[in-house]
Design a protein around this motif. Structure first.
Motif, short mmCIF file in Angstrom:
data_model
loop_
_atom_site.label_atom_id
_atom_site.label_comp_id
_atom_site.label_asym_id
_atom_site.label_seq_id
_atom_site.Cartn_x
_atom_site.Cartn_y
_atom_site.Cartn_z
N PHE A 25 0.84 -1.19 0.00
CA PHE A 25 0.00 0.00 0.00
C PHE A 25 0.88 1.25 0.00
CE2 PHE A 25 -4.45 -1.31 1.57
CZ PHE A 25 -4.36 -2.55 0.98
N THR A 26 2.04 1.18 0.62
CA THR A 26 2.99 2.29 0.61
C THR A 26 3.79 2.27 -0.69
OG1 THR A 26 3.18 2.33 3.01
CG2 THR A 26 5.03 3.25 1.77
N TYR A 27 4.24 1.11 -1.09
CA TYR A 27 5.03 0.96 -2.31
C TYR A 27 4.28 1.54 -3.51
CZ TYR A 27 7.47 -1.39 -6.14
OH TYR A 27 8.16 -1.66 -7.29
N GLY A 28 2.95 1.36 -3.50
CA GLY A 28 2.14 1.88 -4.58
C GLY A 28 1.76 0.84 -5.61
N THR A 29 1.70 -0.41 -5.19
CA THR A 29 1.28 -1.47 -6.11
C THR A 29 -0.10 -1.10 -6.69
OG1 THR A 29 2.48 -3.15 -4.87
CG2 THR A 29 0.70 -3.94 -6.31
N GLY A 30 -0.19 -1.10 -7.98
CA GLY A 30 -1.45 -0.80 -8.65
C GLY A 30 -1.60 0.64 -9.13
N VAL A 31 -0.67 1.52 -8.72
CA VAL A 31 -0.70 2.91 -9.20
C VAL A 31 0.67 3.24 -9.80
CG1 VAL A 31 -2.47 3.68 -7.57
CG2 VAL A 31 -0.05 3.92 -6.97
N LYS A 32 0.73 4.31 -10.54
CA LYS A 32 2.01 4.75 -11.09
C LYS A 32 2.89 5.25 -9.95
CE LYS A 32 0.31 5.92 -15.69
NZ LYS A 32 -0.73 4.94 -15.66
N PRO A 33 4.22 5.10 -10.06
CA PRO A 33 5.11 5.50 -8.96
C PRO A 33 4.86 6.93 -8.45
CG PRO A 33 6.36 4.30 -10.59
CD PRO A 33 4.98 4.51 -11.18
N TRP A 37 1.46 7.55 -2.20
CA TRP A 37 1.43 8.60 -1.17
C TRP A 37 2.81 9.11 -0.78
CZ3 TRP A 37 3.74 7.91 3.47
CH2 TRP A 37 3.87 6.61 3.99
N PRO A 38 3.88 8.27 -0.75
CA PRO A 38 5.20 8.85 -0.43
C PRO A 38 5.64 9.89 -1.47
CG PRO A 38 5.25 6.50 -0.05
CD PRO A 38 3.96 6.80 -0.77
N GLY A 42 6.60 13.83 -1.29
CA GLY A 42 7.96 14.21 -1.65
C GLY A 42 9.01 13.54 -0.78
N VAL A 43 8.76 12.27 -0.39
CA VAL A 43 9.71 11.55 0.44
C VAL A 43 10.14 10.25 -0.24
CG1 VAL A 43 8.73 12.53 2.56
CG2 VAL A 43 7.94 10.29 1.79
N ILE A 72 10.30 10.58 9.56
CA ILE A 72 9.93 9.42 8.72
C ILE A 72 8.41 9.25 8.76
CG2 ILE A 72 12.13 8.21 9.01
CD1 ILE A 72 10.55 6.25 10.90
N PHE A 73 7.91 8.50 7.79
CA PHE A 73 6.47 8.23 7.67
C PHE A 73 6.27 6.73 7.61
CE2 PHE A 73 7.53 12.30 6.01
CZ PHE A 73 6.49 13.12 6.39
N VAL A 74 5.34 6.23 8.42
CA VAL A 74 5.10 4.79 8.48
C VAL A 74 3.62 4.51 8.28
CG1 VAL A 74 5.16 2.74 9.95
CG2 VAL A 74 7.08 4.35 9.96
#
Length: 184
Positions: A25-33, A37-38, A42-43, A72-74
């Motif tokens: 969900f953080t990596y962005g599987t399924g959406v363009k890079p 959300w990261p 801008g992180v 950091i963001f988790v």
């Protein structure tokens, strides 16, 4: 311990040096890079598909030691994902909901011993460890849990039809932005 972050490739030069940690969900599987959300914040995106809260905590601590960011963001993941360290010092991924036809004894034992109370306890230990580490290293920690996010926003899924789409990532980045304003 082997390093996860090669020091020469640790940071995307277009970001602030801050890191984001979580699962797919953080990596962005399924959406363009650029829609994850990261990236919207801008992180650096250190999300790794299939990560457990054990792994998220471990990677965030290693990153803080190496990069010394100011924040950091988790995005904590589902509680039933875990890691097991075997006698060869190898990390083994464990998820109860995964294929139960697995032929590994350690996996069978964990399926037998798993319960939601232990899952929550394990998640809480990882969360407390990272909060304490950030407090002791003067790193601001902004955190959410995939279970805290309004999943009605997942009415539009990503391209894989399993992970959240762009609207969800925008909502998450807005939640983190509100946390940053509340705790500058």
């Amino acid at each position: 311990m082997k390093k996860t972050f090669p020091e020469t490739e640790m940071m995307d030069k277009s970001t602030t040096g801050r890191g984001a940690f979580g699962c797919s969900f953080t990596y962005g599987t399924g959406v363009k890079p650029y829609e994850s959300w990261p990236k919207l914040l801008g992180v650096n995106n250190f999300g790794m598909p299939g990560s457990s809260n054990d792994k998220i905590c471990r990677l965030a601590i290693e990153y803080i030691r190496l990069a010394k960011p100011d924040a950091i963001f988790v995005m904590w993941t589902f509680w039933d994902r875990r890691e097991w360290l075997d006698e060869d010092n190898t990390y083994l991924r464990f998820k109860v909901a995964a294929d139960t036809s697995c032929n590994y004894k350690w996996h069978e034992a964990h399926v037998e011993l798993q319960n939601p109370h232990w899952d929550y306890y394990n998640y809480s230990k990882n969360k407390l460890l990272l909060e304490s580490f950030c407090l002791n290293t003067d790193v601001r920690l902004f955190q959410l849990n995939v279970l805290d996010i309004d999943h009605s926003l997942m009415n539009s899924y990503g391209s894989d039809d399993k992970h959240p789409g762009t609207e969800w990532h925008i909502h998450v980045s807005e939640n983190f932005a509100k946390q940053m304003v509340a705790r500058p």
